[in-house]
Design a protein around this motif. Structure first.
Motif, PDB file in Angstrom:
ATOM      1  N   ASP A   1       1.076   3.623  12.887  1.00  5.76           N
ATOM      2  CA  ASP A   1       0.788   4.257  14.170  1.00  5.76           C
ATOM      3  C   ASP A   1       0.126   5.592  13.869  1.00  5.76           C
ATOM      4  N   LEU A   2      -1.071   5.780  14.399  1.00  8.06           N
ATOM      5  CA  LEU A   2      -1.909   6.908  14.000  1.00  8.06           C
ATOM      6  C   LEU A   2      -2.239   7.822  15.179  1.00  8.06           C
TER       7      LEU A   2
ATOM      8  N   SER B   1       5.544   0.641   9.710  1.00  6.72           N
ATOM      9  CA  SER B   1       6.505  -0.434   9.925  1.00  6.72           C
ATOM     10  C   SER B   1       5.882  -1.742   9.469  1.00  6.72           C
ATOM     11  N   SER B   2       6.734  -2.710   9.189  1.00  7.54           N
ATOM     12  CA  SER B   2       6.233  -4.050   8.901  1.00  7.54           C
ATOM     13  C   SER B   2       7.216  -5.059   9.476  1.00  7.54           C
ATOM     14  N   MET B   3       6.671  -6.181   9.893  1.00 10.03           N
ATOM     15  CA  MET B   3       7.502  -7.227  10.480  1.00 10.03           C
ATOM     16  C   MET B   3       8.089  -8.083   9.354  1.00 10.03           C
TER      17      MET B   3
ATOM     18  N   THR C   1       0.851  -1.188   0.000  1.00 12.09           N
ATOM     19  CA  THR C   1       0.000   0.000   0.000  1.00 12.09           C
ATOM     20  C   THR C   1       0.891   1.244   0.000  1.00 12.09           C
ATOM     21  N   ASP C   2       0.563   2.216  -0.830  1.00 13.21           N
ATOM     22  CA  ASP C   2       1.337   3.454  -0.935  1.00 13.21           C
ATOM     23  C   ASP C   2       0.970   4.364   0.237  1.00 13.21           C
ATOM     24  N   VAL C   3       1.712   4.236   1.348  1.00 10.77           N
ATOM     25  CA  VAL C   3       1.448   5.058   2.531  1.00 10.77           C
ATOM     26  C   VAL C   3       2.785   5.375   3.196  1.00 10.77           C
ATOM     27  N   THR C   4       2.949   6.632   3.619  1.00 11.56           N
ATOM     28  CA  THR C   4       4.188   7.061   4.260  1.00 11.56           C
ATOM     29  C   THR C   4       3.863   7.910   5.487  1.00 11.56           C
ATOM     30  N   ASP C   5       4.879   8.150   6.306  1.00  9.41           N
ATOM     31  CA  ASP C   5       4.728   9.029   7.459  1.00  9.41           C
ATOM     32  C   ASP C   5       4.166  10.375   7.006  1.00  9.41           C
TER      33      ASP C   5
END
Length: 119
Positions: A114-115, A100-102, A77-81
């Motif tokens: 984290d939102l 982050s991803s594990m 998914t195209d998502v950034t800070d």
């Protein structure tokens, strides 16, 4: 149910809603930066949970309640800070503080977000 997922969109967590990822800023007439509501993608399945915890600090021992949210979206998914996330079900908007991803060699992991809720 939320209906079929977009092609190539496999998620390990159970989706509880769909979200739009919003990005971008512009400068207003006064030179101040303003958020734009330009969606990067919409209808993204997400597992979204809001939580709260009691926190105290050395300077202020009075406990206060801090609310935060965690979302999981499909890998890729195209998502950034600093993107914003719009919960399409509730209309709530969140700022993405961190992604982050594990590492999991057996499968492609979801992206954890984290939102911080803004509306």
């Amino acid at each position: 149910g939320l209906g079929p997922l977009p092609r190539g969109c496999v998620m390990q967590a159970i989706a509880t809603t769909r979200v739009s990822i919003i990005r971008g800023t512009t400068t207003d007439a006064y030179g101040d930066e303003q958020d734009t509501d330009t969606p990067v993608c919409t209808g993204v399945p997400a597992s979204l949970t809001e939580q709260s915890r009691r926190v105290t600090s050395r300077d202020d021992p009075t406990p206060r309640i801090v609310r935060y949210a965690v979302a999981r979206v499909p890998a890729g998914t195209d998502v950034t800070d600093q993107d914003r996330l719009l919960d399409e079900r509730t209309g709530a908007t969140y700022i993405v503080d961190a992604t982050s991803s594990m590492a999991n060699p057996a499968s492609v992991p979801d992206i954890r977000l984290d939102l911080r809720r803004t509306t």
